[in-house]
Design a protein around this motif. Structure first.
Motif, PDB file in Angstrom:
ATOM      1  N   UNK A  38       0.899  -1.213  -0.033  1.00 45.42           N
ATOM      2  CA  UNK A  38      -0.031   0.135  -0.052  1.00 45.42           C
ATOM      3  C   UNK A  38       0.682   1.200   0.063  1.00 45.42           C
ATOM      4  N   UNK A  39       0.297   2.413  -0.051  1.00 43.78           N
ATOM      5  CA  UNK A  39       1.171   3.609   0.060  1.00 43.78           C
ATOM      6  C   UNK A  39       2.063   3.842   1.228  1.00 43.78           C
ATOM      7  N   UNK A  40       1.445   3.314   2.429  1.00 45.74           N
ATOM      8  CA  UNK A  40       2.456   3.322   3.403  1.00 45.74           C
ATOM      9  C   UNK A  40       3.506   2.728   3.289  1.00 45.74           C
ATOM     10  N   UNK A  41       3.416   1.316   2.580  1.00 47.42           N
ATOM     11  CA  UNK A  41       4.709   0.618   2.474  1.00 47.42           C
ATOM     12  C   UNK A  41       5.423   1.228   1.461  1.00 47.42           C
ATOM     13  N   UNK A  42       5.032   1.995   0.219  1.00 46.77           N
ATOM     14  CA  UNK A  42       5.769   2.482  -0.537  1.00 46.77           C
ATOM     15  C   UNK A  42       6.557   3.706   0.084  1.00 46.77           C
ATOM     16  N   UNK A  43       5.792   4.388   0.713  1.00 44.72           N
ATOM     17  CA  UNK A  43       6.491   5.909   1.272  1.00 44.72           C
ATOM     18  C   UNK A  43       7.684   5.252   2.074  1.00 44.72           C
ATOM     19  N   UNK A  44       7.662   4.006   2.907  1.00 41.33           N
ATOM     20  CA  UNK A  44       8.816   3.788   3.740  1.00 41.33           C
ATOM     21  C   UNK A  44      10.044   3.421   2.784  1.00 41.33           C
ATOM     22  N   UNK A  45       9.706   2.915   1.777  1.00 38.20           N
ATOM     23  CA  UNK A  45      10.616   2.460   0.736  1.00 38.20           C
ATOM     24  C   UNK A  45      11.147   3.667   0.319  1.00 38.20           C
ATOM     25  N   UNK A  46      10.516   4.551  -0.183  1.00 31.48           N
ATOM     26  CA  UNK A  46      10.961   5.856  -0.771  1.00 31.48           C
ATOM     27  C   UNK A  46      12.022   6.584   0.196  1.00 31.48           C
ATOM     28  N   UNK A  47      11.607   6.517   1.476  1.00 32.32           N
ATOM     29  CA  UNK A  47      12.567   7.055   2.491  1.00 32.32           C
ATOM     30  C   UNK A  47      13.472   6.237   2.792  1.00 32.32           C
ATOM     31  N   UNK A  48      13.832   4.811   2.445  1.00 29.15           N
ATOM     32  CA  UNK A  48      15.025   4.059   2.788  1.00 29.15           C
ATOM     33  C   UNK A  48      14.599   3.614   4.052  1.00 29.15           C
ATOM     34  N   UNK A  49      13.511   3.209   4.654  1.00 29.06           N
ATOM     35  CA  UNK A  49      13.391   2.808   5.942  1.00 29.06           C
ATOM     36  C   UNK A  49      13.148   1.367   5.963  1.00 29.06           C
ATOM     37  N   UNK A  50      12.728   0.818   4.697  1.00 22.37           N
ATOM     38  CA  UNK A  50      12.552  -0.687   4.771  1.00 22.37           C
ATOM     39  C   UNK A  50      13.121  -1.020   2.998  1.00 22.37           C
ATOM     40  N   UNK A  51      13.778  -2.190   3.002  1.00 15.45           N
ATOM     41  CA  UNK A  51      13.912  -2.553   1.433  1.00 15.45           C
ATOM     42  C   UNK A  51      13.685  -3.995   1.361  1.00 15.45           C
ATOM     43  N   UNK A  52      12.378  -4.612   1.385  1.00 20.60           N
ATOM     44  CA  UNK A  52      12.155  -6.005   1.243  1.00 20.60           C
ATOM     45  C   UNK A  52      12.453  -6.527   0.216  1.00 20.60           C
ATOM     46  N   UNK A  53      13.230  -7.313   0.016  1.00 17.64           N
ATOM     47  CA  UNK A  53      13.790  -7.716  -1.605  1.00 17.64           C
ATOM     48  C   UNK A  53      12.801  -8.182  -2.460  1.00 17.64           C
ATOM     49  N   UNK A  54      11.849  -8.890  -2.208  1.00 11.58           N
ATOM     50  CA  UNK A  54      10.758  -9.205  -3.289  1.00 11.58           C
ATOM     51  C   UNK A  54      10.030  -8.111  -3.691  1.00 11.58           C
ATOM     52  N   UNK A  55       9.925  -7.058  -2.808  1.00  8.50           N
ATOM     53  CA  UNK A  55       9.016  -5.771  -3.339  1.00  8.50           C
ATOM     54  C   UNK A  55      10.069  -4.888  -4.011  1.00  8.50           C
ATOM     55  N   UNK A  56      11.326  -4.971  -3.672  1.00 12.11           N
ATOM     56  CA  UNK A  56      12.385  -3.955  -4.281  1.00 12.11           C
ATOM     57  C   UNK A  56      12.334  -4.513  -5.655  1.00 12.11           C
ATOM     58  N   UNK A  57      12.701  -5.909  -5.779  1.00 10.94           N
ATOM     59  CA  UNK A  57      12.995  -6.692  -7.106  1.00 10.94           C
ATOM     60  C   UNK A  57      11.692  -6.411  -8.066  1.00 10.94           C
ATOM     61  N   UNK A  58      10.167  -6.630  -7.326  1.00 11.11           N
ATOM     62  CA  UNK A  58       9.173  -6.189  -8.240  1.00 11.11           C
ATOM     63  C   UNK A  58       9.406  -4.689  -8.923  1.00 11.11           C
ATOM     64  N   UNK A  59       9.522  -3.921  -8.105  1.00 15.65           N
ATOM     65  CA  UNK A  59       9.527  -2.342  -8.325  1.00 15.65           C
ATOM     66  C   UNK A  59      10.621  -2.130  -9.346  1.00 15.65           C
ATOM     67  N   UNK A  60      11.713  -2.689  -9.479  1.00 13.21           N
ATOM     68  CA  UNK A  60      12.636  -2.593 -10.461  1.00 13.21           C
ATOM     69  C   UNK A  60      12.362  -3.178 -11.728  1.00 13.21           C
ATOM     70  N   UNK A  61      11.701  -4.253 -11.416  1.00  9.99           N
ATOM     71  CA  UNK A  61      11.267  -5.063 -12.770  1.00  9.99           C
ATOM     72  C   UNK A  61      10.170  -4.158 -13.413  1.00  9.99           C
ATOM     73  N   UNK A  62       9.237  -3.509 -12.812  1.00  5.40           N
ATOM     74  CA  UNK A  62       8.314  -2.869 -13.520  1.00  5.40           C
ATOM     75  C   UNK A  62       8.423  -1.498 -13.843  1.00  5.40           C
ATOM     76  N   UNK A  63       9.378  -0.986 -13.294  1.00  6.96           N
ATOM     77  CA  UNK A  63      10.244   0.572 -13.425  1.00  6.96           C
ATOM     78  C   UNK A  63      11.337   0.515 -14.553  1.00  6.96           C
ATOM     79  N   UNK A  64      11.695  -0.967 -14.584  1.00  8.14           N
ATOM     80  CA  UNK A  64      12.628  -1.154 -15.596  1.00  8.14           C
ATOM     81  C   UNK A  64      14.021  -0.574 -15.020  1.00  8.14           C
ATOM     82  N   UNK A  65      14.252  -0.591 -13.703  1.00  8.65           N
ATOM     83  CA  UNK A  65      15.535  -0.041 -13.065  1.00  8.65           C
ATOM     84  C   UNK A  65      16.662  -1.245 -12.839  1.00  8.65           C
TER      85      UNK A  65
END
Length: 70
Positions: A38-65
């Motif tokens: 959700x938006x709270x989870x994304x907000x914590x990733x944007x701030x660098x508070x968390x970096x759940x590997x599966x979620x980060x990998x998915x973000x990278x895949x979707x955004x081609x980063x």
């Protein structure tokens, strides 16, 4: 306002390049992973508070980063 980490900046810049919203990214990550995201989870990733590997990998895949994250 909370500071955005470097990965968060990459996410925000890429969303602008793709003309997509954070809400779109949240829906895509949830669909891709089948996990709660959700938006709270994304907000914590944007701030660098968390970096759940599966979620980060998915973000990278979707955004081609680059998936090379510490």
């Amino acid at each position: 306002m909370a500071k955005v980490c470097d990965f968060g900046k990459e996410i925000k810049k890429r969303l602008v390049d793709l003309d997509q919203s954070q809400e779109w990214l949240i829906a895509e990550v949830a669909k891709d992973t089948g996990k709660y995201f959700d938006s709270g989870y994304l907000h914590r990733i944007l701030r660098g508070e968390i970096a759940t590997p599966g979620i980060v990998a998915s973000i990278c895949k979707i955004l081609e980063l680059s998936a090379d994250r510490k």
